[in-house]
Design an enzyme around this catalytic site. Structure first.
Site, PDB file in Angstrom:
ATOM      1  N   LYS A  77     -20.012  -1.073 -63.086  1.00 20.53           N
ATOM      2  CA  LYS A  77     -19.157  -1.455 -61.956  1.00 20.53           C
ATOM      3  C   LYS A  77     -17.718  -1.642 -62.436  1.00 20.53           C
ATOM      4  CE  LYS A  77     -19.061  -5.061 -58.331  1.00 20.53           C
ATOM      5  NZ  LYS A  77     -19.802  -6.214 -57.792  1.00 20.53           N
ATOM      6  N   SER A 152     -21.342  -5.987 -52.975  1.00 16.02           N
ATOM      7  CA  SER A 152     -20.194  -5.203 -53.336  1.00 16.02           C
ATOM      8  C   SER A 152     -20.461  -4.120 -54.386  1.00 16.02           C
ATOM      9  CB  SER A 152     -19.113  -6.139 -53.883  1.00 16.02           C
ATOM     10  OG  SER A 152     -19.572  -6.781 -55.063  1.00 16.02           O
ATOM     11  N   SER A 176     -24.500  -9.371 -54.332  1.00 23.17           N
ATOM     12  CA  SER A 176     -23.957  -8.023 -54.516  1.00 23.17           C
ATOM     13  C   SER A 176     -24.769  -7.052 -55.352  1.00 23.17           C
ATOM     14  CB  SER A 176     -22.565  -8.110 -55.120  1.00 23.17           C
ATOM     15  OG  SER A 176     -21.650  -8.383 -54.105  1.00 23.17           O
TER      16      SER A 176
HETATM   17  N1  GLN Z   1     -21.020 -10.121 -50.002  1.00 23.14           N
HETATM   18  C1  GLN Z   1     -20.732 -11.331 -50.708  1.00 23.14           C
HETATM   19  C2  GLN Z   1     -19.249 -11.593 -50.688  1.00 23.14           C
HETATM   20  O1  GLN Z   1     -18.585 -10.855 -50.057  1.00 23.14           O
HETATM   21  C3  GLN Z   1     -21.252 -11.255 -52.093  1.00 23.14           C
HETATM   22  C4  GLN Z   1     -20.343 -10.567 -53.021  1.00 23.14           C
HETATM   23  C5  GLN Z   1     -20.843 -10.576 -54.419  1.00 23.14           C
HETATM   24  O2  GLN Z   1     -21.975 -10.960 -54.694  1.00 23.14           O
HETATM   25  N2  GLN Z   1     -19.969 -10.148 -55.303  1.00 23.14           N
HETATM   26  O3  GLN Z   1     -18.752 -12.512 -51.255  1.00 23.14           O
END
Ligand code: GLN
Length: 477
Positions: A77, A152, A176
């Protein structure tokens, strides 16, 4: 090479001389070339370099000197440092920035002869649930390109889903890794907070961020975890607990006690098909002889607000370093220093990151600190205590990974609250810091994947992986 091979299969062929690492890498490069223009899962592809490295690993294999992950092709990532390679966190604000060192996880993979094939697209600074917040365009779900891959770490999920690498490393702050894994039909593991060093991970919310693993099967995730987890002198928050040989501990043949939350089954936010499949899986587990009980988790509804108050607060502090002075992008011809700082930040960050910095600054501000930040810290402790108490009584807690399957691109971008609800079932484990895994167990009527999430106690990754493996082989369809 067969599509969606597991590392175990690849390694057998490598050791048996039936295939070379160079062939494995070119299999994935061909897939990337054919599919990724549309899917957009990679921001960089290290093609020449990975072929060169594959040849070196082939040489070590032929001399019997290859590492534990020889020929494992990995996507990382765009928040993990890989020395002398670009790092942008899906953001314009890091334009032109190259990592100066390797993240601990990257170094440990390389030391065992894994091959890093590229940098995966993601929501900007890992903030998002659909991979539509990247400055480099959205990632698309390979099962249906009108749907999101989740976020994400959506690029990482799609890279494994579409057979463009064997495993990928993402990050999970509030879901995420697990949520995109559920949307894309892969395995997604979020270990215990502090199990893996965060050195070289660009921080979003430091007390939540955990590096996680995507793979097609559990054994690969277990193997990668045993390589990357464990003490690291550069990260003082990482646990010193010994790391198990997770991949050797996958046998599972006992009957266990499992709980699931009444609040989830009764939730208004859950899609009906997802609920039906979940309850069907609960029945299957019962039929297999496990004790499965509905339990109440009254604090569940506070997990999402707690998560968003604390993570935005931490993000507003962590992201203050991107000011046009030290990293990447800087506005051209500023009037003076103050306008350079302001203009760089307001044009460099995207809308969602901007919103979260504002929210986080607000909840930390002198007049509201006690009402929001401090209160959320207290609620976090209560949620953690309550979950820990439940897990004394139950071996595992199961829940759907997400309230829905992969939704249409653009369908939630106008409404941030709606988007935040996509994390409704993943934030509990993040707030408590406990390990959780998503395994694909079914498909909805449109053919999109449905994941089952399993949580258990801190540092109990071994039994989590073993149970996950059992679920995948015995109750998934
Ligand atoms: N969707 C969650 C957020 O927007 C989780 C993001 C993540 O785990 N990096 O914060």
């Amino acid at each position: 090479m067969q599509a969606n091979s597991t590392y175990q299969q690849i390694r057998q062929q490598l050791d048996g001389g039936k295939i070379t690492c160079a062939e494995v890498v070119s299999h994935y490069l061909t897939n990337i070339r054919e599919k990724d223009t549309e899917l957009n899962a990679f921001l960089s592809v290290y093609d020449k370099e990975s072929i060169q490295r594959a040849k070196e690993v082939d040489d070590r294999l032929s001399r019997g000197k290859a590492g534990k992950l020889a020929g494992l092709v990995v996507g990382i990532k765009d928040v993990l440092c890989y020395a002398d390679h670009p790092l942008q966190c899906g953001s314009k604000i890091l334009d032109g920035f190259n990592s100066q060192f390797n993240a601990t996880v990257v170094q440990r993979l390389l030391d065992e002869d894994a091959i890093i094939i590229g940098r995966n697209n993601c929501d900007e600074f890992a903030m998002g649930s659909s991979c539509e917040n990247s400055a480099f365009g959205p990632v698309k779900n390979a099962d249906n390109t009108n749907r999101v891959p989740g976020g994400s770490s959506g690029g990482c999920a799609v890279a494994v889903q579409a057979d463009m690498c064997t495993v990928s490393l993402g990050t999970d702050t509030g879901g995420s890794v697990r949520q995109p894994a559920s949307f894309c039909g892969t395995v997604g593991l979020k270990p215990t907070y502090s199990r893996i060093s965060r050195h070289g991970l660009a921080a979003y919310a430091s007390t939540f961020d955990v590096i996680g693993i995507f793979s097609n099967d559990i054994r690969d995730a277990a193997l990668v975890l045993e390589v990357i987890a464990g003490d690291d002198e550069i990260d003082s928050t990482v646990s010193k607990k010994p790391v198990s040989k997770y991949s050797d501990e996958l046998d599972f043949d006992k009957k266990v006690k499992i709980g699931y939350f009444k609040e989830i089954v009764e939730s208004e936010a859950i899609n009906e098909e997802v609920r039906d499949v979940f309850l069907e899986k609960v029945e299957q587990l019962k039929a297999e002889g496990h004790k499965v009980e509905e339990i109440s988790f009254p604090l569940m509804k506070y997990a999402l607000p707690t998560y968003y108050i604390l993570t935005t607060a931490e993000a507003s502090s962590n992201l203050s370093r991107y000011d046009g002075v030290k990293y990447g992008y800087r506005i051209e011809n500023p009037k003076n220093l103050e306008s350079m700082l302001k203009m760089t930040r307001s044009t460099g960050f995207g809308h969602e990151v901007f919103r979260r910095i504002m929210l986080g600054t607000f909840v930390l501000s002198a007049s509201y600190h006690d009402a929001y930040y401090l209160k959320a810290q207290k609620v976090r402790r209560k949620i953690k205590n309550e979950l820990e108490e439940l897990l004394l009584d139950y071996d595992f807690i199961v829940l759907p990974t997400a309230p829905s399957t992969a939704f249409e691109l653009g369908s939630k971008t106008e409404d941030p609250m709606e988007m935040y609800l996509a994390d409704l079932f993943t934030v509990q484990a993040s707030v408590a810091g406990i390990p959780a895994i998503s395994v694909p167990v079914a498909r909805d009527k449109d053919g999109m994947s449905i994941g089952l999430q399993i949580m258990n106690k801190h540092f109990e990754e071994s039994s989590l992986l073993a149970f996950g493996d059992y679920v995948m082989s015995s109750i998934a369809k």
